[in-house]
Design a protein around this motif. Structure first.
Motif, mmCIF file in Angstrom:
data_model
loop_
_atom_site.group_PDB
_atom_site.id
_atom_site.type_symbol
_atom_site.label_atom_id
_atom_site.label_comp_id
_atom_site.label_asym_id
_atom_site.label_seq_id
_atom_site.Cartn_x
_atom_site.Cartn_y
_atom_site.Cartn_z
ATOM 1 N N GLY A 115 0.784 -1.217 0.000
ATOM 2 C CA GLY A 115 0.000 0.000 0.000
ATOM 3 C C GLY A 115 0.819 1.271 0.000
ATOM 4 O O GLY A 115 0.271 2.364 -0.122
ATOM 5 N N ASN A 116 2.142 1.145 0.111
ATOM 6 C CA ASN A 116 3.029 2.310 0.161
ATOM 7 C C ASN A 116 4.315 1.986 -0.593
ATOM 8 O O ASN A 116 5.414 2.043 -0.049
ATOM 9 C CB ASN A 116 3.319 2.687 1.613
ATOM 10 N N THR B 175 2.994 4.034 -14.618
ATOM 11 C CA THR B 175 2.399 3.564 -13.374
ATOM 12 C C THR B 175 0.886 3.647 -13.511
ATOM 13 O O THR B 175 0.348 4.681 -13.909
ATOM 14 C CB THR B 175 2.854 4.440 -12.187
ATOM 15 N N ASP B 176 0.197 2.550 -13.189
ATOM 16 C CA ASP B 176 -1.252 2.549 -13.336
ATOM 17 C C ASP B 176 -1.928 3.132 -12.095
ATOM 18 O O ASP B 176 -1.268 3.572 -11.149
ATOM 19 C CB ASP B 176 -1.770 1.148 -13.680
ATOM 20 N N ALA B 177 -3.260 3.122 -12.101
ATOM 21 C CA ALA B 177 -4.029 3.788 -11.048
ATOM 22 C C ALA B 177 -3.780 3.196 -9.669
ATOM 23 O O ALA B 177 -3.812 3.912 -8.662
ATOM 24 C CB ALA B 177 -5.517 3.737 -11.388
ATOM 25 N N LEU B 178 -3.520 1.890 -9.589
ATOM 26 C CA LEU B 178 -3.316 1.252 -8.294
ATOM 27 C C LEU B 178 -1.878 1.374 -7.803
ATOM 28 O O LEU B 178 -1.597 1.175 -6.626
ATOM 29 C CB LEU B 178 -3.723 -0.231 -8.367
ATOM 30 N N GLY B 179 -0.953 1.702 -8.728
ATOM 31 C CA GLY B 179 0.444 1.857 -8.346
ATOM 32 C C GLY B 179 1.388 0.837 -8.939
ATOM 33 O O GLY B 179 2.591 0.872 -8.669
ATOM 34 N N ASN B 180 0.871 -0.100 -9.756
ATOM 35 C CA ASN B 180 1.749 -1.057 -10.433
ATOM 36 C C ASN B 180 2.641 -0.330 -11.435
ATOM 37 O O ASN B 180 2.185 0.575 -12.147
ATOM 38 C CB ASN B 180 0.917 -2.091 -11.201
ATOM 39 N N LEU B 181 3.899 -0.736 -11.498
ATOM 40 C CA LEU B 181 4.819 -0.213 -12.504
ATOM 41 C C LEU B 181 4.833 -1.190 -13.676
ATOM 42 O O LEU B 181 5.177 -2.365 -13.505
ATOM 43 C CB LEU B 181 6.227 -0.066 -11.926
ATOM 44 N N ILE B 182 4.450 -0.706 -14.862
ATOM 45 C CA ILE B 182 4.318 -1.566 -16.037
ATOM 46 C C ILE B 182 5.318 -1.113 -17.095
ATOM 47 O O ILE B 182 5.256 0.021 -17.586
ATOM 48 C CB ILE B 182 2.881 -1.520 -16.595
ATOM 49 N N ALA B 183 6.248 -2.001 -17.435
ATOM 50 C CA ALA B 183 7.288 -1.699 -18.422
ATOM 51 C C ALA B 183 7.131 -2.648 -19.602
ATOM 52 O O ALA B 183 6.988 -3.861 -19.425
ATOM 53 C CB ALA B 183 8.668 -1.854 -17.797
ATOM 54 N N ARG B 184 7.168 -2.091 -20.794
ATOM 55 C CA ARG B 184 6.915 -2.890 -22.002
ATOM 56 C C ARG B 184 8.130 -2.929 -22.906
ATOM 57 O O ARG B 184 8.736 -1.904 -23.206
ATOM 58 C CB ARG B 184 5.717 -2.308 -22.760
ATOM 59 N N LYS B 185 8.490 -4.139 -23.329
ATOM 60 C CA LYS B 185 9.433 -4.332 -24.427
ATOM 61 C C LYS B 185 8.593 -4.741 -25.633
ATOM 62 O O LYS B 185 8.105 -5.872 -25.688
ATOM 63 C CB LYS B 185 10.468 -5.410 -24.080
ATOM 64 N N LYS B 186 8.418 -3.826 -26.569
ATOM 65 C CA LYS B 186 7.484 -4.053 -27.659
ATOM 66 C C LYS B 186 7.905 -5.212 -28.548
ATOM 67 O O LYS B 186 9.086 -5.417 -28.834
ATOM 68 C CB LYS B 186 7.361 -2.788 -28.514
ATOM 69 N N THR C 184 4.379 -5.384 -9.265
ATOM 70 C CA THR C 184 3.032 -5.242 -8.726
ATOM 71 C C THR C 184 3.014 -4.738 -7.287
ATOM 72 O O THR C 184 3.999 -4.839 -6.551
ATOM 73 C CB THR C 184 2.272 -6.580 -8.790
ATOM 74 N N VAL C 185 1.852 -4.211 -6.905
ATOM 75 C CA VAL C 185 1.621 -3.726 -5.552
ATOM 76 C C VAL C 185 0.664 -4.674 -4.813
ATOM 77 O O VAL C 185 -0.057 -5.453 -5.429
ATOM 78 C CB VAL C 185 1.031 -2.298 -5.556
ATOM 79 N N GLN C 186 0.705 -4.607 -3.498
ATOM 80 C CA GLN C 186 -0.278 -5.232 -2.611
ATOM 81 C C GLN C 186 -0.450 -6.739 -2.807
ATOM 82 O O GLN C 186 -1.525 -7.287 -2.585
ATOM 83 C CB GLN C 186 -1.626 -4.524 -2.745
ATOM 84 N N GLU C 187 0.631 -7.425 -3.173
ATOM 85 C CA GLU C 187 0.542 -8.882 -3.278
ATOM 86 C C GLU C 187 0.359 -9.521 -1.910
ATOM 87 O O GLU C 187 -0.385 -10.503 -1.764
ATOM 88 C CB GLU C 187 1.809 -9.432 -3.958
ATOM 89 N N GLU C 188 1.037 -8.963 -0.915
ATOM 90 C CA GLU C 188 1.031 -9.579 0.417
ATOM 91 C C GLU C 188 -0.323 -9.470 1.122
ATOM 92 O O GLU C 188 -0.543 -10.117 2.143
ATOM 93 C CB GLU C 188 2.118 -8.943 1.292
ATOM 94 N N VAL C 189 -1.218 -8.653 0.597
ATOM 95 C CA VAL C 189 -2.530 -8.502 1.221
ATOM 96 C C VAL C 189 -3.657 -8.979 0.305
ATOM 97 O O VAL C 189 -4.810 -8.567 0.459
ATOM 98 C CB VAL C 189 -2.772 -7.040 1.664
#
Length: 334
Positions: free
Chosen positions: A21-22, A43-54, A194-199
């Motif tokens: 969450g932080n 970074t998406d709305a929930l806070g995940n960092l998304i990196a793309r190799k096209k 990803t965020v918030q996996e532990e919860v």
């Protein structure tokens, strides 16, 4: 193969404060490290960092979670002692007498009420002592809802790594190093920190819905069966990355599992098979996205998970980086 690792980066990743969450601090560090090696990053709305190799092929989502377990303050008593609840899986026996640190640098120690027996130890009996004498003094440093994590410096030598937050900063580190190694892939690659996996595997659920991948792969830690009288399990430290067969959140798709095994064999990378009778990973959410996503997990054998001294083997980390790159550079058989 050479087992040289970027120990400076690994130390930094393991040391940074980012409980569920932080995750802002670890997200910023990772973004700075990989931005020159990917085509897109956001970074998406929930806070995940998304990196793309096209790429022109099918979409593969590779996920590792940035968050770590922690403790959230629920009450401050008149003498400045802090009561707390868990953020993720905490054992009262592990928490007791540990040092903890808050985002602002405040350090405390976990103490316990008088007990007749350690069998009576529960989270409700524990408190955090930051050296304050009154509620007012404590409130100058800590507020209700603040989160802290275990405070212990990473130890990295030529054989092992011992640190809090190996779950799953080690998966993030492997993803970072694999991103740097991969030159060409038959796939459109999405690396999601990803965020918030532990919860509750939350970040993987929302990011997978947005990406709508054709295949999913999670990188996370797994338990071992190689300590005295451990629960029987065919995973050992130093025997290579573990290719998951199942856990409580997922039956790995044979197509992905077999692809991982094939690449390990083709490139002489040691590996072991993992059947985990508890727990789960980001792939537990990814594989249930929309109409379903064939998914698997590459696991890093780790002792003492969810403690301040999680332990991994250097060779397992290095081989996981190599195998991750090979898995993503080769075509998955239809």
């Amino acid at each position: 193969m050479s087992y040289s690792l970027n120990k400076e980066l690994l130390t930094e990743i393991l040391s940074i404060f980012s409980p569920s969450g932080n995750e802002g601090l670890i997200r910023h560090l990772i973004e700075e490290e990989i931005k020159d090696y990917v085509d897109e990053i956001h970074t998406d709305a929930l806070g995940n960092l998304i990196a793309r190799k096209k790429g022109n092929g099918r979409k593969v989502m590779v996920a590792g979670h940035m968050d770590q377990i922690g403790m959230m303050i629920t009450y401050i008593d008149d003498h400045g002692f802090l009561r707390f609840t868990n953020v993720g899986g905490l054992s009262p026996a592990v928490c007791y007498s540990q040092r903890v640190i808050f985002e602002n640098g405040t350090i405390g120690v976990v103490g316990t009420e008088k007990l007749d027996s350690l069998k009576d130890l529960t989270l409700e009996k524990l408190f955090i002592d930051i050296g304050a004498s009154t509620r007012e003094e404590a409130e100058k440093l800590v507020s209700i809802g603040d989160t802290c994590v275990y405070y212990s410096e990473p130890l990295i030598d030529d054989k092992k790594v011992i640190s809090p937050a190996m779950d799953d900063r080690i998966g993030c580190f492997i993803m970072i190093e694999a991103i740097k190694k991969i030159n060409e892939s038959p796939y459109d690659l999405y690396f999601v920190f990803t965020v918030q996996e532990e919860v509750g595997i939350r970040g993987a659920k929302t990011s997978a819905y947005a990406i709508n991948p054709d295949y999913g792969i999670a990188l996370d830690v797994t338990s071992t069966g190689d300590t005295p009288k451990a629960k029987t399990m065919a995973v050992k430290l130093g025997n290579g990355p573990a290719i998951k067969v199942r856990d409580n959140s997922l039956l790995c798709h044979p197509k992905i599992k077999n692809h991982m095994v094939k690449q390990a064999k083709a490139h002489n990378i040691p590996y072991q098979m993992e059947v985990l009778e508890f727990g789960g990973t980001d792939s537990g959410s990814i594989h249930l996205t929309r109409e379903g996503v064939p998914s698997g997990v590459l696991s890093i054998p780790t002792r003492y998970i969810h403690t301040d001294c999680e332990m991994c083997h250097i060779t397992d980390i290095a081989n996981s980086i190599e195998l991750t790159a090979k898995i993503l550079e080769a075509e998955i058989e239809a």
